[in-house]
Scaffold this motif. Sequence first.
Motif, PDB file in Angstrom:
ATOM      1  N   THR A 124     -28.905 -57.757  -8.396  1.00 29.62           N
ATOM      2  CA  THR A 124     -29.034 -59.217  -8.357  1.00 29.62           C
ATOM      3  C   THR A 124     -29.716 -59.778  -9.605  1.00 29.62           C
ATOM      4  O   THR A 124     -29.359 -60.855 -10.077  1.00 29.62           O
ATOM      5  N   THR A 125     -30.706 -59.058 -10.146  1.00 27.62           N
ATOM      6  CA  THR A 125     -31.378 -59.531 -11.370  1.00 27.62           C
ATOM      7  C   THR A 125     -31.721 -58.359 -12.279  1.00 27.62           C
ATOM      8  O   THR A 125     -31.929 -57.231 -11.825  1.00 27.62           O
ATOM      9  N   LEU A 126     -31.792 -58.662 -13.577  1.00 27.71           N
ATOM     10  CA  LEU A 126     -32.236 -57.706 -14.589  1.00 27.71           C
ATOM     11  C   LEU A 126     -33.238 -58.420 -15.478  1.00 27.71           C
ATOM     12  O   LEU A 126     -32.914 -59.430 -16.098  1.00 27.71           O
ATOM     13  N   GLN A 127     -34.455 -57.897 -15.510  1.00 25.75           N
ATOM     14  CA  GLN A 127     -35.510 -58.496 -16.330  1.00 25.75           C
ATOM     15  C   GLN A 127     -35.828 -57.553 -17.489  1.00 25.75           C
ATOM     16  O   GLN A 127     -36.259 -56.415 -17.280  1.00 25.75           O
ATOM     17  N   PHE A 128     -35.602 -58.045 -18.715  1.00 26.05           N
ATOM     18  CA  PHE A 128     -35.859 -57.255 -19.913  1.00 26.05           C
ATOM     19  C   PHE A 128     -37.245 -57.621 -20.446  1.00 26.05           C
ATOM     20  O   PHE A 128     -37.486 -58.773 -20.820  1.00 26.05           O
ATOM     21  N   TRP A 151     -23.834 -64.547 -15.142  1.00 29.88           N
ATOM     22  CA  TRP A 151     -25.287 -64.493 -14.930  1.00 29.88           C
ATOM     23  C   TRP A 151     -25.956 -65.748 -15.488  1.00 29.88           C
ATOM     24  O   TRP A 151     -25.518 -66.306 -16.485  1.00 29.88           O
ATOM     25  N   ASP A 152     -27.056 -66.168 -14.836  1.00 33.53           N
ATOM     26  CA  ASP A 152     -27.923 -67.230 -15.357  1.00 33.53           C
ATOM     27  C   ASP A 152     -29.058 -66.587 -16.146  1.00 33.53           C
ATOM     28  O   ASP A 152     -29.525 -65.494 -15.805  1.00 33.53           O
ATOM     29  N   ILE A 153     -29.513 -67.285 -17.201  1.00 34.28           N
ATOM     30  CA  ILE A 153     -30.529 -66.723 -18.094  1.00 34.28           C
ATOM     31  C   ILE A 153     -31.796 -67.569 -18.071  1.00 34.28           C
ATOM     32  O   ILE A 153     -31.732 -68.801 -18.154  1.00 34.28           O
ATOM     33  N   SER A 211     -40.253 -61.989 -21.788  1.00 30.32           N
ATOM     34  CA  SER A 211     -39.186 -61.374 -20.995  1.00 30.32           C
ATOM     35  C   SER A 211     -37.964 -62.280 -20.945  1.00 30.32           C
ATOM     36  O   SER A 211     -38.073 -63.502 -21.107  1.00 30.32           O
ATOM     37  N   VAL A 212     -36.817 -61.652 -20.748  1.00 28.06           N
ATOM     38  CA  VAL A 212     -35.555 -62.364 -20.560  1.00 28.06           C
ATOM     39  C   VAL A 212     -34.966 -61.865 -19.246  1.00 28.06           C
ATOM     40  O   VAL A 212     -34.820 -60.656 -19.045  1.00 28.06           O
ATOM     41  N   THR A 213     -34.618 -62.797 -18.357  1.00 28.00           N
ATOM     42  CA  THR A 213     -34.101 -62.419 -17.041  1.00 28.00           C
ATOM     43  C   THR A 213     -32.687 -62.941 -16.844  1.00 28.00           C
ATOM     44  O   THR A 213     -32.411 -64.122 -17.056  1.00 28.00           O
ATOM     45  N   TYR A 214     -31.800 -62.033 -16.459  1.00 28.50           N
ATOM     46  CA  TYR A 214     -30.427 -62.382 -16.077  1.00 28.50           C
ATOM     47  C   TYR A 214     -30.342 -62.335 -14.556  1.00 28.50           C
ATOM     48  O   TYR A 214     -30.658 -61.310 -13.943  1.00 28.50           O
ATOM     49  N   VAL A 268     -36.910 -52.282 -18.484  1.00 31.54           N
ATOM     50  CA  VAL A 268     -36.054 -53.169 -17.699  1.00 31.54           C
ATOM     51  C   VAL A 268     -36.380 -53.006 -16.218  1.00 31.54           C
ATOM     52  O   VAL A 268     -36.521 -51.887 -15.722  1.00 31.54           O
ATOM     53  N   THR A 269     -36.513 -54.146 -15.531  1.00 33.15           N
ATOM     54  CA  THR A 269     -36.668 -54.141 -14.070  1.00 33.15           C
ATOM     55  C   THR A 269     -35.326 -54.527 -13.462  1.00 33.15           C
ATOM     56  O   THR A 269     -34.839 -55.636 -13.690  1.00 33.15           O
TER      57      THR A 269
END
Length: 247
Positions: free
Chosen positions: A60-64, A81-83, A111-114, A147-148
């Motif tokens: 559902t999400t990827l947090q860099f 994806w939303d950023i 951080s950048v989250t998709y 990455v989370t």
Amino acid sequence: MQKRLAVGSAATLAVAAAIVLGTAASASAHVEATSTSTAANSYTTATFSVPHGCDGSPTTTLQFHIPSSIIEVTPTVNPNWDITKATEPYTSTKAASDDESAADAGERVTSVTYTAKTPLPADERDTFSLSFSLPDGKAGDVVALPVTQTCEKGSTEWDQAQKAGQAEPEHPAPSITLTAASTAAGDDDDAAATDDAATTASSSSSATTPATSQPDLVGRFLGLGGLVLGAAGLVVAVAATRRRSTK
């Protein structure tokens, strides 16, 4: 006897193939990063590959997570994806040394989250690209970007460091190993200096061209005067001829 040997050989090959395929699947299951440049202090675009979910659950999400050595990051749009970006106050080292922190203070991307518009199925993959300037450093330095990965059920932290001489951890952090800084900028400066010198020499040569290369105005006036006198003489001669013919 030969049949037993054949069956045994086939079984051995099957086990070996399973080990190889299992190893390849395990390696490819990590969140990995490839980059357009690895030179220290260069601009690069890192592309992260996410090959699966969390134990079969859709992502559902990827947090860099961006290390402190990187200041600004530009995420590439992914239509599925939303950023969002998280930031924190940042003051450059130069500003701190010059006591100008208030004037030069800015923000650093932490951080950048998709976030998926539709969860990514566990058996499908996607890629995500971030553009940024690599930090200054020496060849061999490692820039880790943890990455989370959050799924509908559970999550995975890809944040374990790879240590030299040790087995790869279960959830290694995507990373970029720096290479030596490029000298292209220096070469460009040398080329520019050479061009400037050539231009200067050309200008100097033009400035010292002898005056004889300019048009000879005196000669032109003398030639024009000769043409006028010749024309006058011709008129006089024609008039004299007409007088003689009328007598």
